[in-house]
Motif scaffolding. Structure first.
Motif, PDB file in Angstrom:
ATOM      1  N   CYS A 110       0.843  -1.206   0.000  1.00 26.69           N
ATOM      2  CA  CYS A 110       0.000   0.000   0.000  1.00 26.69           C
ATOM      3  C   CYS A 110       0.873   1.248   0.000  1.00 26.69           C
TER       4      CYS A 110
ATOM      5  N   GLU B 257      -0.050  11.571  -2.334  1.00 26.30           N
ATOM      6  CA  GLU B 257      -0.992  10.759  -1.558  1.00 26.30           C
ATOM      7  C   GLU B 257      -0.590  10.706  -0.076  1.00 26.30           C
TER       8      GLU B 257
ATOM      9  N   ALA C  20      -8.385   1.183   0.403  1.00 25.33           N
ATOM     10  CA  ALA C  20      -7.948   1.924  -0.780  1.00 25.33           C
ATOM     11  C   ALA C  20      -7.227   1.011  -1.762  1.00 25.33           C
ATOM     12  N   ARG C  21      -6.462   0.057  -1.243  1.00 29.39           N
ATOM     13  CA  ARG C  21      -5.787  -0.924  -2.100  1.00 29.39           C
ATOM     14  C   ARG C  21      -6.815  -1.750  -2.883  1.00 29.39           C
TER      15      ARG C  21
ATOM     16  N   ILE D 179      -2.085   3.348  -5.588  1.00 31.27           N
ATOM     17  CA  ILE D 179      -3.207   3.946  -4.870  1.00 31.27           C
ATOM     18  C   ILE D 179      -3.232   5.444  -5.141  1.00 31.27           C
TER      19      ILE D 179
ATOM     20  N   HIS E  85      -8.914   7.048  -4.571  1.00 38.53           N
ATOM     21  CA  HIS E  85      -9.130   5.790  -3.847  1.00 38.53           C
ATOM     22  C   HIS E  85      -9.100   6.031  -2.342  1.00 38.53           C
ATOM     23  N   LEU E  86      -8.197   6.891  -1.898  1.00 40.21           N
ATOM     24  CA  LEU E  86      -8.107   7.206  -0.481  1.00 40.21           C
ATOM     25  C   LEU E  86      -9.346   7.949   0.001  1.00 40.21           C
ATOM     26  N   ARG E  87      -9.853   8.862  -0.823  1.00 42.33           N
ATOM     27  CA  ARG E  87     -11.050   9.605  -0.438  1.00 42.33           C
ATOM     28  C   ARG E  87     -12.262   8.689  -0.285  1.00 42.33           C
ATOM     29  N   GLU E  88     -12.426   7.786  -1.229  1.00 44.98           N
ATOM     30  CA  GLU E  88     -13.562   6.852  -1.100  1.00 44.98           C
ATOM     31  C   GLU E  88     -13.384   5.968   0.122  1.00 44.98           C
ATOM     32  N   SER E  89     -12.173   5.548   0.385  1.00 46.33           N
ATOM     33  CA  SER E  89     -11.911   4.727   1.558  1.00 46.33           C
ATOM     34  C   SER E  89     -12.230   5.486   2.845  1.00 46.33           C
TER      35      SER E  89
END
Length: 510
Positions: free
Chosen positions: A444, A450, A475-476, A487, A491-495
Motif C-alpha cells: 500500500c 498521496e 484503498a488498495r 493507490i 481511492h483514499l477519499r472513497e476509503s
C-alpha cells in the motif's frame, strides 16, 4: 478415531491420539475404566457389556480394566464404544489382533449390538490418514462422510458381529456407493437485481467482498440493510477443495454436516439472533463446540440490529476478528477453532431509527450518544467499511428499470480477487484485508502527494494506527477494482468515506 491392536488406539473428536488398553486378569470380578473420562465415556462399559451379551459373548468372571491414555487428555463422546468392545474381544481371544495395527474404528454401540453414527467423523478420518493408518471402520450411517477423504480404505458397519467378521476374515473391501462430491451450483435465494436504489450501499458491498473487508451498514428501518446483507452470498467467490474440506470438518464436529450432499460447496452465511449468548457466538460448553463465528468460517457472519446484541457479547469478537481463530479454554483442555469470516453488520443510527432526519427523529443528543456508545471504538476500528443506507423515496421503490444482477457484480469481484491472489501468491494471506502491518508499506505504498493527503486526513479526523491501516487496505482494494497498480487520492477519499460512524467522515468529497 480408534485403532485396534491388542490394545486400541483412538483419535478423539479433537483429533488427538489416544490409546485404549484392555486387561483381563485374575481377581475380584469388576469392569473398571480409567483415563480422565467424561460421563458418556464412563457409561460405555454398560453399553458394551449389554451389547456383548446380546451378541452371544459372555465376559469372563475376572477383573477387566480398560485404560484410555494419555490420562492428561479428557475423553469425550460415545465413539469410544466400538474400540472398547473390540479391545475386550481381542483380549479374550475372540478377535485376531495380528492384523489390526493399521486399522482404526469408531462408533457408538446400542444395547442390541447395532453401531450408531457419531459426530466428527470427517476430522477423525483425516487424522487417521495423517497418522498412516490404512483402514477405517465407521458406522454405516457415517460412511458417505468418511468417503469424502480419499487415499484411505473406509468400511461401513451396522452391527458388532460385522466388525468381528471383518477383522477375523480380513474382509477389507470397500463397497461401492454413489459419489456425493460432485459439482453443484452456488445456491442463493437473493440477488442484487431485486434491490432498487441504494447505489452507494451496493458499491460498498462490492468493495467489501472484493477485498473481504468487514462492513457495517447504518440506516433507518426499511432502507434495505437486511436485504442487502442477504444478497452478499450471491457475489462471494467459489471455494476451493481445501476450503470446502475445512468448513465441512467444522460442521462435522458440530453435528450439522449432511453427508448426503458431500462437502459443503457454498460459503456459510450465519445470522444469529441478537439474544445469542457469548458461548453461542464464539463456542463453548463443558466440552466446547464451534460457535457461530466458526460456523461462518470462510463465509459471512451477519449481525442484524448490532446495537441490540449484549455489549459484552459482541466485544468478544474483537480478538477473533484479528487472529482469525478462537481458542476456548476449559478444565477439559483448550480447543482452537478457525474463525476467518467477513463480518456484515447492520444497525439504526439512533434508538428510534431515523436520525439525522429531524422531521421524524426526536431523540436527544444525549440519547443518540448513549445509543451509539453500545458499539465500542475498538470494535469499530476492526470494521473496514461503514456505509450509509438512506431512506428510499417513492420513485426509487417503484422503479422498473433493470438493476445490475449479482452475476455481473460477482464477475468483477472475482477479477479483483484474482489480482490479489496473484500479488500475494508467495505469502500466507490471499486478500487485501489480511495484509499484515509489516507489509503495509510494501503493498500500500503511497506517492508523495498521496502521503501528504493522508497525513492531513490523519490529523483532521484523529485516526488511530489501526484505522489508518484499514483505510490503506480498503484503498488498495478500490485501486484493484479500478485496475490501478498505484493507490490514488480518489481511492483514499472513497476509503475515508467508508470510515467510522462520525458524520464528519461523510463530509469528505469523493
Amino acid at each position: 478415531m480408534y485403532s485396534i491392536v491388542n490394545t486400541a488406539t483412538v483419535f478423539g473428536i479433537d483429533s488427538k491420539l489416544i490409546s485404549v488398553e484392555a486387561d483381563i486378569s485374575e481377581g475380584m470380578p469388576i469392569f473398571e475404566m480409567v483415563g480422565y473420562l467424561s460421563s458418556e465415556v464412563k457409561e460405555a462399559k454398560e453399553r458394551v457389556r449389554a451389547a456383548l451379551k446380546n451378541e452371544g459373548y459372555t465376559l469372563p468372571v475376572k477383573r477387566i480394566t480398560i485404560n484410555l491414555s494419555p490420562a492428561s487428555i479428557k475423553k469425550t463422546g460415545a465413539g469410544f464404544d466400538l474400540p472398547i468392545a473390540v479391545a475386550i474381544l481381542s483380549a479374550i481371544g475372540i478377535i485376531n489382533c495380528e492384523k489390526m495395527d493399521k486399522i482404526c474404528m469408531l462408533g457408538e454401540i446400542s444395547l442390541d449390538g447395532k453401531i450408531q453414527p457419531v459426530n466428527g467423523v470427517l476430522s477423525m478420518v483425516t487424522a487417521a490418514k495423517k497418522n498412516d493408518f490404512e483402514i477405517v471402520i465407521v458406522p454405516k450411517a457415517n460412511l458417505l462422510e468418511a468417503r469424502l477423504i480419499s487415499g484411505i480404505t473406509t468400511i461401513g458397519v451396522s452391527k458388532l458381529s460385522e466388525v468381528i467378521e471383518i477383522l477375523n476374515e480380513g474382509l477389507f473391501q470397500m463397497e461401492e456407493i454413489p459419489s456425493v462430491n460432485g459439482d453443484f451450483p452456488i445456491e442463493t435465494e437473493y440477488d442484487f437485481e431485486m434491490i432498487n436504489g441504494q447505489q452507494a450501499l451496493r458499491r460498498a458491498c462490492e468493495v467489501a467482498i472484493s477485498g473481504m473487508h468487514n462492513i457495517l451498514m447504518v440506516g433507518p428501518p426499511g432502507a434495505g440493510k437486511s436485504m442487502m446483507a442477504k444478497c452478499i452470498p450471491s457475489i462471494l467467490p467459489a471455494m476451493d477443495i481445501e476450503e470446502q474440506m475445512e468448513i465441512s470438518k467444522i460442521y462435522s464436529v458440530s453435528g450439522k454436516f449432511d453427508e448426503r450432499k458431500g462437502l459443503i460447496k457454498n460459503r456459510p452465511f450465519r445470522s444469529p439472533h441478537h439474544t445469542i449468548s457469548a458461548q453461542g457466538l464464539v463456542g463453548g460448553g463443558q466440552y466446547p463446540k464451534p460457535g457461530e463465528i466458526s460456523l461462518a468460517h470462510k463465509g459471512i457472519l451477519f449481525l442484524d440490529e448490532l446495537t441490540e446484541f449484549a455489549k459484552s457479547t459482541i466485544e468478544i469478537l474483537r480478538q477473533p476478528m484479528e487472529d482469525k481463530e478462537v481458542t476456548i479454554s476449559r478444565t477439559a483442555g483448550s480447543f482452537t477453532y478457525p474463525a476467518d469470516f467477513v463480518l456484515v453488520a447492520a444497525m439504526n443510527p439512533c434508538s428510534c431509527g431515523y436520525y439525522p432526519d429531524l422531521n421524524k427523529c426526536h431523540c436527544s443528543r444525549l440519547s443518540i450518544q448513549r445509543y451509539m456508545s453500545k458499539i465500542s471504538q475498538p470494535l469499530l476500528d476492526r470494521i473496514d467499511i461503514c456505509a450509509e443506507a438512506p431512506t428510499l423515496n417513492f420513485s426509487q421503490i417503484t422503479s422498473r428499470g433493470k438493476n445490475e444482477s449479482s452475476k455481473d457484480i460477482r464477475e468483477r469481484v472475482m477479477r479483483c480477487q484474482q489480482i490479489q491472489q496473484e500479488r500475494y501468491k508467495d505469502y500466507s494471506f490471499k486478500f487485501n484485508s489480511q495484509i499484515p502491518n509489516s507489509l503495509i508499506n510494501k503493498f500500500c505504498n503511497l506517492g508523495h502527494e498521496e502521503a501528504e493527503f493522508m497525513e492531513e486526513m490523519y490529523e483532521k479526523y484523529a485516526l488511530t494506527a489501526r484505522t489508518y491501516h484499514k483505510v490503506l487496505r480498503v484503498a488498495r482494494t478500490i485501486a484493484d477494482m479500478d485496475g490501478d497498480d498505484d493507490i490514488r487520492i480518489a481511492h483514499l477519499r472513497e476509503s475515508l468515506v467508508y470510515r467510522g460512524l462520525d458524520k464528519k467522515f461523510w463530509e469528505v468529497t469523493i
